[in-house]
Design a protein around this motif. Structure first.
Motif, short mmCIF file in Angstrom:
data_model
loop_
_atom_site.label_atom_id
_atom_site.label_comp_id
_atom_site.label_asym_id
_atom_site.label_seq_id
_atom_site.Cartn_x
_atom_site.Cartn_y
_atom_site.Cartn_z
N LEU A 62 0.73 -1.13 0.05
CA LEU A 62 -0.08 0.02 0.00
C LEU A 62 0.85 1.30 -0.05
O LEU A 62 0.60 2.25 -0.64
CB LEU A 62 -0.98 0.12 1.07
CG LEU A 62 -1.90 1.28 1.56
CD1 LEU A 62 -2.74 1.37 0.19
CD2 LEU A 62 -2.58 1.02 2.61
N GLY A 63 2.00 1.20 0.70
CA GLY A 63 2.80 2.42 0.83
C GLY A 63 3.44 2.55 -0.46
O GLY A 63 3.36 3.99 -1.07
N VAL A 64 3.79 1.63 -1.17
CA VAL A 64 4.38 1.74 -2.55
C VAL A 64 3.34 2.26 -3.59
O VAL A 64 3.69 3.02 -4.46
CB VAL A 64 5.19 0.61 -3.01
CG1 VAL A 64 5.38 0.35 -4.61
CG2 VAL A 64 6.18 0.23 -2.13
N ALA A 65 2.01 1.75 -3.47
CA ALA A 65 1.03 2.04 -4.42
C ALA A 65 0.70 3.62 -4.09
O ALA A 65 0.24 4.30 -5.15
CB ALA A 65 -0.24 1.11 -4.16
N LYS A 66 0.77 3.97 -2.93
CA LYS A 66 0.47 5.42 -2.73
C LYS A 66 1.48 6.31 -3.32
O LYS A 66 1.05 7.39 -3.94
CB LYS A 66 0.54 5.84 -1.04
CG LYS A 66 -1.00 5.27 -0.51
CD LYS A 66 -0.61 5.86 1.06
CE LYS A 66 -2.02 5.34 1.75
NZ LYS A 66 -2.07 5.47 3.13
N ALA A 100 -2.14 7.10 -14.86
CA ALA A 100 -2.47 7.43 -13.35
C ALA A 100 -3.88 6.88 -13.13
O ALA A 100 -3.77 6.43 -11.83
CB ALA A 100 -2.90 9.10 -13.55
N GLY A 101 -4.60 6.48 -14.02
CA GLY A 101 -5.82 5.61 -13.82
C GLY A 101 -5.44 4.32 -13.27
O GLY A 101 -6.19 3.85 -12.13
N ASP A 102 -4.48 3.53 -14.07
CA ASP A 102 -4.17 2.31 -13.46
C ASP A 102 -3.51 2.41 -12.00
O ASP A 102 -3.74 1.51 -11.27
CB ASP A 102 -3.22 1.68 -14.38
CG ASP A 102 -3.86 1.29 -15.97
OD1 ASP A 102 -4.94 1.38 -16.05
OD2 ASP A 102 -3.00 1.29 -16.85
N ALA A 103 -2.67 3.45 -11.85
CA ALA A 103 -2.16 3.37 -10.68
C ALA A 103 -3.14 3.87 -9.41
O ALA A 103 -2.72 3.11 -8.44
CB ALA A 103 -0.98 4.70 -10.53
N HIS A 104 -4.19 4.72 -9.76
CA HIS A 104 -5.19 4.63 -8.71
C HIS A 104 -5.78 3.30 -8.28
O HIS A 104 -6.10 3.25 -7.35
CB HIS A 104 -6.35 5.77 -9.22
CG HIS A 104 -6.99 6.05 -8.36
ND1 HIS A 104 -6.92 6.88 -6.96
CD2 HIS A 104 -8.34 5.92 -8.28
CE1 HIS A 104 -7.88 6.83 -6.20
NE2 HIS A 104 -9.03 6.19 -7.07
N VAL A 105 -6.17 2.62 -9.55
CA VAL A 105 -6.93 1.19 -9.35
C VAL A 105 -5.83 0.42 -8.53
O VAL A 105 -6.40 -0.38 -7.65
CB VAL A 105 -7.33 0.66 -10.81
CG1 VAL A 105 -7.70 -0.94 -10.49
CG2 VAL A 105 -8.38 1.52 -11.56
N LYS A 106 -4.78 0.34 -8.84
CA LYS A 106 -3.88 -0.51 -8.01
C LYS A 106 -3.97 -0.06 -6.63
O LYS A 106 -3.80 -0.97 -5.69
CB LYS A 106 -2.48 -0.44 -8.75
CG LYS A 106 -2.42 -1.35 -9.73
CD LYS A 106 -0.95 -1.49 -10.35
CE LYS A 106 -0.84 -2.01 -11.73
NZ LYS A 106 -0.91 -3.39 -11.95
N LEU A 107 -3.74 1.28 -6.24
CA LEU A 107 -3.91 1.96 -4.93
C LEU A 107 -5.13 1.17 -4.36
O LEU A 107 -5.18 1.03 -3.15
CB LEU A 107 -3.86 3.49 -4.91
CG LEU A 107 -4.18 3.92 -3.68
CD1 LEU A 107 -2.99 3.84 -2.76
CD2 LEU A 107 -4.31 5.63 -3.90
N LEU A 108 -6.27 1.38 -4.94
CA LEU A 108 -7.73 0.62 -4.37
C LEU A 108 -7.40 -0.56 -4.05
O LEU A 108 -7.95 -0.88 -3.07
CB LEU A 108 -8.87 1.08 -5.32
CG LEU A 108 -9.10 2.79 -5.50
CD1 LEU A 108 -10.09 2.85 -6.78
CD2 LEU A 108 -9.51 3.40 -4.38
N GLU A 109 -6.76 -1.39 -5.06
CA GLU A 109 -6.79 -2.76 -4.78
C GLU A 109 -5.64 -3.10 -3.73
O GLU A 109 -5.98 -4.00 -2.75
CB GLU A 109 -6.24 -3.59 -6.07
CG GLU A 109 -6.94 -3.58 -7.11
CD GLU A 109 -6.48 -4.05 -8.42
OE1 GLU A 109 -5.18 -4.10 -8.44
OE2 GLU A 109 -7.02 -4.40 -9.54
#
Length: 181
Positions: A62-66, A100-109
Motif C-alpha cells: 500500500l505504501g508503494v502504491a500510494k 494515472a488511472g491504472d495507478a489509482h486502481v492499483k492503489l484501491l486494490e
C-alpha cells in the motif's frame, strides 16, 4: 446369595488387578491429548504468523502504491499542462492519464488487500478489525546466530507434535490390547 458375594469379591479383585493397566492406558491417552493440543497450538501460531506477515506485506505494498499513484497523478497533471501549452499530443496526454488511472486502481486494490488481511489477522487473534490496533512498521531484525541446516529435517520430524501424538496413540492402543512395543 453366596454367589453374589463371591461375584462382588471377584469383581473387586479383577478391578484391583486391572488398575495398573487402566492407569497406564489413561496416562497414554492423556499424553496423546497433550501432544494433540500442542500440535494445534503450533499450527495456530503458524496461522497467526502467516496472517501477520501477509498484513505487513499488504501495508508495504500500500505504501508503494500510494507513492506510485501520487507520482502518476503528478505526471498526468504535468502532461495536461504540457498539452495545454501544445508540447505533447492528445495521445501522450491520454497515455499519462491512463497510467494515472491504472495507478489509482492499483492503489484501491492495495487498500482492499490491507483491509482483507487486517480482518483475517483480527479474526485469528479474536479482536475486532475496527478496534484501534496497529502492526509495527519496522520489519523484524534477523537473528544474531545463523541456523545450522545439517540434520534440520531429522530434527523437525523428531520434534513434530502431531507425529509424536500419533506415536503416543499407537503406544496407547498397544497398551489397551495388552501388547508392549
Amino acid at each position: 446369595e453366596g454367589t453374589n458375594i463371591e461375584l462382588g469379591l471377584m469383581q473387586n479383585f479383577v478391578d484391583l488387578l486391572m488398575r495398573p493397566a487402566r492407569i497406564k492406558l489413561a496416562e497414554a491417552e492423556y499424553d496423546v491429548t497433550k501432544l494433540d493440543l500442542a500440535a494445534h497450538l503450533v499450527a495456530f501460531v503458524g496461522d497467526v504468523q502467516n496472517a501477520y506477515y501477509a498484513h505487513r506485506g499488504a501495508l508495504g505494498t500500500l505504501g508503494v502504491a500510494k507513492e506510485v499513484a501520487g507520482t502518476a497523478r503528478n505526471g498526468a497533471n504535468l502532461a495536461r499542462a504540457f498539452h495545454t501549452a501544445g508540447n505533447i499530443s492528445d495521445l501522450d496526454l491520454a497515455t499519462h492519464q491512463a497510467d494515472a488511472g491504472d495507478a489509482h486502481v492499483k492503489l484501491l486494490e492495495s487498500e482492499e488487500e490491507v483491509g482483507d488481511s487486517r480482518i483475517e489477522l483480527a479474526e485469528l487473534l479474536g479482536v475486532s478489525h475496527n478496534a484501534k490496533w496497529t502492526v509495527s512498521s519496522r520489519p523484524p531484525s534477523l537473528p544474531d546466530t545463523q541456523v545450522k541446516l545439517t540434520g534440520l529435517e531429522q530434527q523437525a520430524l523428531k520434534n513434530r507434535f502431531d507425529l509424536t501424538a500419533h506415536r503416543a496413540e499407537v503406544r496407547a492402543a498397544l497398551a489397551e490390547l495388552g501388547m508392549e512395543e
